[in-house]
Design a protein around this motif. Structure first.
Motif, PDB file in Angstrom:
ATOM      1  N   THR A   1       0.847  -1.204   0.000  1.00  0.00           N
ATOM      2  CA  THR A   1       0.000   0.000   0.000  1.00  0.00           C
ATOM      3  C   THR A   1       0.877   1.246   0.000  1.00  0.00           C
ATOM      4  O   THR A   1       2.046   1.206   0.391  1.00  0.00           O
ATOM      5  N   GLY A   2       0.246   2.371  -0.366  1.00  0.00           N
ATOM      6  CA  GLY A   2       0.920   3.660  -0.237  1.00  0.00           C
ATOM      7  C   GLY A   2       1.217   3.980   1.210  1.00  0.00           C
ATOM      8  O   GLY A   2       2.248   4.554   1.541  1.00  0.00           O
ATOM      9  N   LEU A   3       0.291   3.600   2.110  1.00  0.00           N
ATOM     10  CA  LEU A   3       0.485   3.829   3.546  1.00  0.00           C
ATOM     11  C   LEU A   3       1.788   3.203   4.008  1.00  0.00           C
ATOM     12  O   LEU A   3       2.548   3.790   4.774  1.00  0.00           O
ATOM     13  N   TRP A   4       2.034   1.970   3.550  1.00  0.00           N
ATOM     14  CA  TRP A   4       3.227   1.238   3.977  1.00  0.00           C
ATOM     15  C   TRP A   4       4.474   1.784   3.275  1.00  0.00           C
ATOM     16  O   TRP A   4       5.505   2.021   3.906  1.00  0.00           O
ATOM     17  N   ALA A   5       4.367   1.984   1.955  1.00  0.00           N
ATOM     18  CA  ALA A   5       5.551   2.378   1.166  1.00  0.00           C
ATOM     19  C   ALA A   5       6.149   3.687   1.664  1.00  0.00           C
ATOM     20  O   ALA A   5       7.368   3.825   1.769  1.00  0.00           O
ATOM     21  N   ARG A   6       5.281   4.643   2.009  1.00  0.00           N
ATOM     22  CA  ARG A   6       5.773   5.964   2.412  1.00  0.00           C
ATOM     23  C   ARG A   6       6.607   5.898   3.685  1.00  0.00           C
ATOM     24  O   ARG A   6       7.464   6.734   3.909  1.00  0.00           O
ATOM     25  N   HIS A   7       6.338   4.919   4.553  1.00  0.00           N
ATOM     26  CA  HIS A   7       7.040   4.836   5.835  1.00  0.00           C
ATOM     27  C   HIS A   7       8.124   3.766   5.852  1.00  0.00           C
ATOM     28  O   HIS A   7       8.738   3.541   6.892  1.00  0.00           O
ATOM     29  N   GLY A  27      -3.124  -0.764  -3.180  1.00  0.00           N
ATOM     30  CA  GLY A  27      -3.963   0.428  -2.998  1.00  0.00           C
ATOM     31  C   GLY A  27      -3.263   1.519  -2.199  1.00  0.00           C
ATOM     32  O   GLY A  27      -2.372   1.262  -1.407  1.00  0.00           O
ATOM     33  N   SER A  28      -3.710   2.738  -2.459  1.00  0.00           N
ATOM     34  CA  SER A  28      -3.101   3.883  -1.808  1.00  0.00           C
ATOM     35  C   SER A  28      -3.361   3.860  -0.302  1.00  0.00           C
ATOM     36  O   SER A  28      -2.462   4.064   0.506  1.00  0.00           O
ATOM     37  N   GLU A  58      -7.532   5.531  -5.770  1.00  0.00           N
ATOM     38  CA  GLU A  58      -6.963   4.526  -4.854  1.00  0.00           C
ATOM     39  C   GLU A  58      -6.018   3.567  -5.602  1.00  0.00           C
ATOM     40  O   GLU A  58      -4.967   3.196  -5.090  1.00  0.00           O
ATOM     41  N   ILE A  59      -6.406   3.208  -6.815  1.00  0.00           N
ATOM     42  CA  ILE A  59      -5.596   2.279  -7.613  1.00  0.00           C
ATOM     43  C   ILE A  59      -4.401   3.006  -8.237  1.00  0.00           C
ATOM     44  O   ILE A  59      -3.247   2.604  -8.083  1.00  0.00           O
TER      45      ILE A  59
END
Ligand SMILES: [Zn+2]
Length: 215
Positions: free
Chosen positions: A47-53, A73-74, A101-102
């Motif tokens: 996810t974007g949530l995970w990738a950013r951190h 998903g974002s 989201e995609i």
């Protein structure tokens, strides 16, 4: 949505989801070290949530020759056009929100890894029909799974071991890689001898995409 494939040999597709990552420790080192050491091919949904951190961890995953990165998903939303919930998580509320989201996460991952993801699993792997079609129009394949290897990170070690050790060829198996305090690592480690005895080999989704079973 794709949940199975036609096996040519005794093949399993291992997929690992990285869902929520606001906590920097949302990464199961032991699980990823095991699959690298055992040379297990796998598809990792991010996810974007995970990738950013987790930029360092994502870089490491990208450098592993037997792993490929896919789109989770974002914001880890179920893929809907009306906001319907799946497993207690509210879905995207419109087609525009579903597309964002995609595609936002595909753009993010392409920027971070250098390649655009080909497979999309929504949060909870729920898709309504319109949303599943939108995924395909965006050039990605909507992916489910057929074996919940860790029961959504709810199984104990014996439960993970049993689910993996008894998975049948053609299954798309899911584990979670962002919950190091759960049992994905221990269960996979214990299941490996049985899987090897059964002559099971692991494949990435890109290797079998011409053999997906469409329901
Ligand atoms: Zn997830």
């Amino acid at each position: 949505m794709i949940s199975r494939f036609t096996p040519r040999a005794r093949e399993l597709a291992l997929t690992i989801d990285l869902c929520d990552g606001k906590d920097e420790r949302s990464y199961d080192d032991a699980l990823f070290d095991l699959i690298a050491a055992e040379k297990i091919p796998a598809t990792v949904f991010v996810t974007g949530l995970w990738a950013r951190h987790h930029t360092t961890e994502l870089r490491w995953l990208t450098q592993q020759p037997l792993l490929e990165i896919a789109n989770h998903g974002s914001r880890h939303k179920p893929c809907t056009v009306n906001g319907r919930s799946a497993f207690g998580i509210a879905g995207t509320r419109s087609l525009a929100e579903a597309i964002a989201e995609i595609d936002d996460n595909a753009n993010l991952l392409e920027g971070m890894t250098g390649s655009r993801p080909r497979f999309y699993r929504s949060g909870t792997a729920h898709f309504d029909d319109v949303c599943a079609e939108a995924v395909q129009l965006l050039g990605e394949v909507p992916m489910g799974f057929s074996v919940a290897g860790d029961g959504g990170a709810g199984f104990d070690q014996a439960g993970v071991e049993r689910a993996l050790a008894t998975a049948n060829p053609g299954a798309i198996v899911i584990l979670h890689g962002h919950r190091p305090n759960r049992f994905a690592f221990e269960g996979l480690r214990e299941a490996l001898p049985t899987l090897r005895k059964r002559d099971i080999s692991f494949v990435r989704l890109s290797e079998i995409s011409d053999r997906f079973e469409v329901r």
